[in-house]
Enzyme design. Structure first.
Site, PDB file in Angstrom:
ATOM      1  N   HIS A  86      49.208  42.706  34.848  1.00  0.00           N
ATOM      2  CA  HIS A  86      48.336  42.585  36.012  1.00  0.00           C
ATOM      3  C   HIS A  86      48.031  44.001  36.477  1.00  0.00           C
ATOM      4  CE1 HIS A  86      46.717  41.447  39.875  1.00  0.00           C
ATOM      5  NE2 HIS A  86      46.819  40.172  39.553  1.00  0.00           N
ATOM      6  N   ARG A  91      40.885  43.108  45.708  1.00  0.00           N
ATOM      7  CA  ARG A  91      39.690  43.637  45.060  1.00  0.00           C
ATOM      8  C   ARG A  91      38.499  42.709  45.256  1.00  0.00           C
ATOM      9  NH1 ARG A  91      41.085  44.117  39.303  1.00  0.00           N
ATOM     10  NH2 ARG A  91      43.029  43.119  39.934  1.00  0.00           N
TER      11      ARG A  91
END
Ligand SMILES: Cc1cc2nc3c(=O)[nH]c(=O)nc-3n(C[C@H](O)[C@H](O)[C@H](O)COP(=O)(O)OP(=O)(O)OC[C@H]3O[C@@H](n4cnc5c(N)ncnc54)[C@H](O)[C@@H]3O)c2cc1C
Ligand code: SF4
Ligand code: SF4
Lengths: 243, 491
Positions: free
Chosen positions: B321, B341
């Site tokens: 990740h 994000r």
């Protein structure tokens, strides 16, 4: 030992804590769980995700010179000088067995499975103990009024650590009652999704079988072309979800 | 007062200086060729010296991280002279692993008439399933279809997925949303019952269902509660990992040897079928990476199944990740949700410059972070020697308004606040963290394996995601194939 801590450096300002009765010197910045590992404990019971998402690491503690008993999750609570720690990884609160398909989403279902719900004194000890900042007393009050959906809503962030039950003078099993309320809500009280039912019908009819069979037969090259040509649905204001 | 040391604060000032301009322009996404280039050069899966072929067994020669090859070749806990009459009883179906896949398998096996024993290493529900926050995919909106879902899955997996498994995944997905609802899972919905669905990395339609920020926990606690309701037929044994599978003379799986972690006693649990649902292996810390995984994720099941002859697949690809916490040291590796994000935060280097599109597929995004820190040396170095890049979280507030972070990411705010970092005001230092085991033991759509009597489901399996899983498809996978494996094992 937990690799995040194993840097080989010795922090200067160690502080004393008492774990299950024995004194250890540990770095002041560590959460209780990491401090126990630092002290040499091999964690077996009472550890889990390290994120405060599971109920595996409930811990009761006192601070030297303070008569109060505190509680928190060992992976989230930072050690303090003079802490006396005892881990309570398992709390044997009562859990009712039931057949969800035979229950009705009413107060009767809650009281039937958990008659002691009505004994809640409203003292709030549970709310004070909850590491998730849930107003446990408030969801218990909603339950006593038979407001199942509100009980479900207020208790949603519960990680079933058992700390509320550990502090309850009325021997309630708050988190198990709340779980029943949420399951009743999910199954019976929220409205069905028309688009989901429709999709189930389409799948039953085999509407997508031909499309899927075709995709399965494509070469990597053809698939790549289709993939690159996909239309991307514009995002709405909610944005995306991840992980 | 900032929780960051002075050295890091200097870099934060540069991030702040470029923020205004970056709010107006985002680094563009790269072409498929450029994606491949950064993967080849910087993704951990492609670092030859950290990988090797396994030297024994049916899949001899397959490439994988050194640490995994080592445990596959490791010595067993028990010897060949182990006394199988030291019995822990017998049952129809033994399920190994108490996460989401194991719980779903237990329910379906029971519904198909089997007596079930579920053994698990820690406590029932101490599992990666409990930690999944983001969501679960199902194509159930009119704008979407299982075929479009199929295309997203295989594109995300670099077109190496097993087509039959993907078909099962996407076709069962809506059915399983309905199944979970019938068990009482509370999905996020609008007042009229319409599901709230969003995008996730690599989806072409909004199909990410969620249960607030507790999607995995909500599924796990509901399945676990239902398993407990059926205690007449399903016995749950905690703190008892399986250490070996047992085959009969004809090569059929007939049970497992388990060890009681409290007493250290080994015993044999006999059954007519075995379901392995032990999850992934992040805690093996491949290539020294930190991990998001729970404590018990040590690839046990992959080893158990391989030792009885089940072939491996796709284990050369692990999912890193991109945004694991890189500071402070105590929480290195913990997941910083991708939502940061998707709400608009950009990754930036120590000079405050953007260097990658914020929502590339995970492997590409992670490789770009590593390139920025290694080749370009534009990462931020912490006092403990960990490198990282900034995730400019204050942008979220600039874009969506003050309070957005507190409202949308309360758990993350709490997490960093403990260390004096206010993520609404200061960026988060991140570096890739080991998150998901894309591959595992090869399996068929009904959950069966090459070993008769041995079934499996969940993160232990390999094939459905090809070389790269998309988020929201693993909670989906564990429920789809957990059910299928449980049913197959019972009948
Ligand atoms: C932080 C995090 C966030 C995630 N977010 C998402 C998301 O938003 N959406 C999504 O789809 N996926 C997500 N994932 C991935 C997903 O959660 C997992 O892939 C999935 O839950 C795995 O389920 P499982 O049942 O296969 O394994 P697990 O849930 O890990 O369960 C495995 C169980 O087996 C037990 N076990 C292990 N070894 C043995 C043994 N030898 N004997 C007996 N028992 C054993 C373990 O203790 C555990 O209980 C996330 C993962 C993590 C770590
Ligand atoms: S601690 Fe027990 S008695 Fe007190 S409010 Fe909570 S549930 Fe009620
Ligand atoms: S409500 Fe009780 S069981 Fe749930 S998180 Fe709070 S203290 Fe723990």
């Amino acid at each position: 030992m937990h690799p995040e801590i194993g840097t080989g450096k010795t922090p200067e300002n160690l502080i004393p804590v008492h774990i299950m009765g024995t004194r250890y010197m540990v770095p002041p910045s560590l959460p209780i769980m990491a401090a126990m590992e630092y002290a040499g404990y091999r964690l077996l019971r009472g550890c889990g995700c390290r994120r405060g998402l599971r109920r595996a690491c409930g811990t009761a503690y006192r601070i030297h010179g303070d008569p109060q008993l505190f509680s928190g999750l060992a992976c989230q609570t930072v050690v303090q000088s003079g802490m006396y720690l005892a881990q309570i990884p398992f709390f044997p609160a009562r859990r009712a067995s039931y057949d969800l398909t035979k229950l009705e989403p009413s107060a009767v279902a809650l009281f039937g499975a958990y008659p002691q719900l009505l004994r809640c004194l409203g003292c709030g000890a549970c709310t004070k103990a909850c590491p998730q900042d849930i107003d446990v007393r408030a969801y218990m009050a909603a339950g006593m009024k038979g407001d199942i959906q509100r009980m479900a809503d207020l208790s949603f962030d519960c990680i079933m650590c058992g700390l509320c039950a550990a502090r309850c003078p009325a021997e309630e099993a708050q988190y198990n009652i709340a779980l029943l309320a949420r399951r009743l809500t999910g199954r019976y009280l929220v409205p069905r999704s028309a688009h989901l039912e429709e999709r189930l019908e389409e799948i039953r009819r085999g509407d997508f079988d031909a499309d899927l069979a075709e995709l399965k037969s494509l070469s990597k090259q053809e698939l790549t072309a289709r993939y690159s040509a996909r239309e991307i649905e514009p995002e709405d204001r909610l944005g995306s979800r991840e992980d | 007062m900032s929780g960051y040391p002075t050295a890091m604060q200097a870099s934060i000032s540069r991030v702040e200086a470029t923020r205004g301009r970056r709010l107006r322009e985002t680094f563009p996404a790269v072409s498929l060729e450029e994606r491949q280039q950064v993967l080849d050069d910087f993704h951990p899966d492609y670092i030859e010296e950290n990988m090797r072929p396994v030297r024994v067994g049916v899949s001899k020669g397959q490439r994988m991280p050194l640490e995994l090859a080592d445990v596959l070749e490791g010595r067993p806990h028990i010897g060949a002279n182990f006394d199988l009459t030291a019995s822990a009883g017998s049952t129809d179906v033994v399920i190994i692993g108490g996460g989401g896949a194991g719980a779903a398998a237990a329910l379906l096996a029971q519904e198909h008439g089997a007596r079930v024993t579920l053994v698990t290493k820690l406590r029932f529900g101490d599992a990666n399933t409990m930690m999944a926050q983001g969501g679960i995919q199902a194509a159930d909106r009119p704008e979407d279809s299982p075929a479009i879902h199929y295309l997203d899955v295989v594109g995300g997996g670099h077109f190496t997925n097993d087509p039959d498994l993907v078909e099962a995944l996407v076709k069962d997905a809506p059915l399983i949303v309905a199944w979970l609802e019938s068990l009482g899972v509370m999905f996020d919905k609008q007042a009229d019952g319409t599901m709230v669905e969003r995008h996730g990395g690599g989806t072409s339609r909004m199909r990410m269902h969620s249960a607030r920020d507790y999607t995995g926990a909500e599924i796990m606690r509901t399945l676990r509660d239902e398993v407990r309701n059926r205690e007449a037929d399903i016995t749950v044994v905690e703190f008892s990992p399986a250490v070996e599978l047992v085959l009969d003379e004809s090569g059929c799986a007939v049970g497992a040897v388990v060890v009681n972690l409290e007493t250290n006693a080994y015993s044999f649990l006999g059954a007519s079928a075995v379901v392995l649902a032990t999850g992934g292996g992040g805690r093996l810390h491949y290539q020294g990476f930190p991990t998001t995984n729970h404590y018990g994720a040590t690839a046990d099941g992959v080893v158990l199944a391989y030792r009885v002859g089940a072939p491996l697949g796709y284990l050369e690809s692990m999912q890193y990740h991109p945004t694991g916490a890189a500071f402070p040291e105590q929480i290195v590796g913990l997941l910083v949700t991708e939502k940061v994000r998707s709400l608009g935060a950009q990754p930036v280097n120590k000079l405050g410059e953007q260097f990658v599109y914020p929502l590339e597929p995970r492997d590409v995004e992670a490789a770009a972070f590593i390139r920025e820190c290694q080749e370009r040396d534009k990462g931020i170095l912490t006092s403990s020697g960990q490198r990282g890049v900034w995730l400019d979280s204050p942008m979220v507030e600039a874009i969506h308004g003050q309070g957005t972070i507190q409202r949308n990411l309360p758990a993350m705010v709490r997490q960093f606040d403990r260390f004096g970092i206010d993520i609404a005001q200061e960026p988060i230092l991140v570096y890739p963290t080991l998150h998901y085991q894309n591959g595992g033991i090869r399996t068929r759509p009904d959950g069966s394996t090459a070993v008769p009597g041995l079934f499996l489901a969940g993160e232990i399996s390999g094939g459905v995601h090809g070389h790269n899983r998309l988020m929201g498809n693993s909670l989906r996978e564990i429920t789809v194939f957990g059910r299928r494996a449980g049913r197959s094992a019972a009948v």
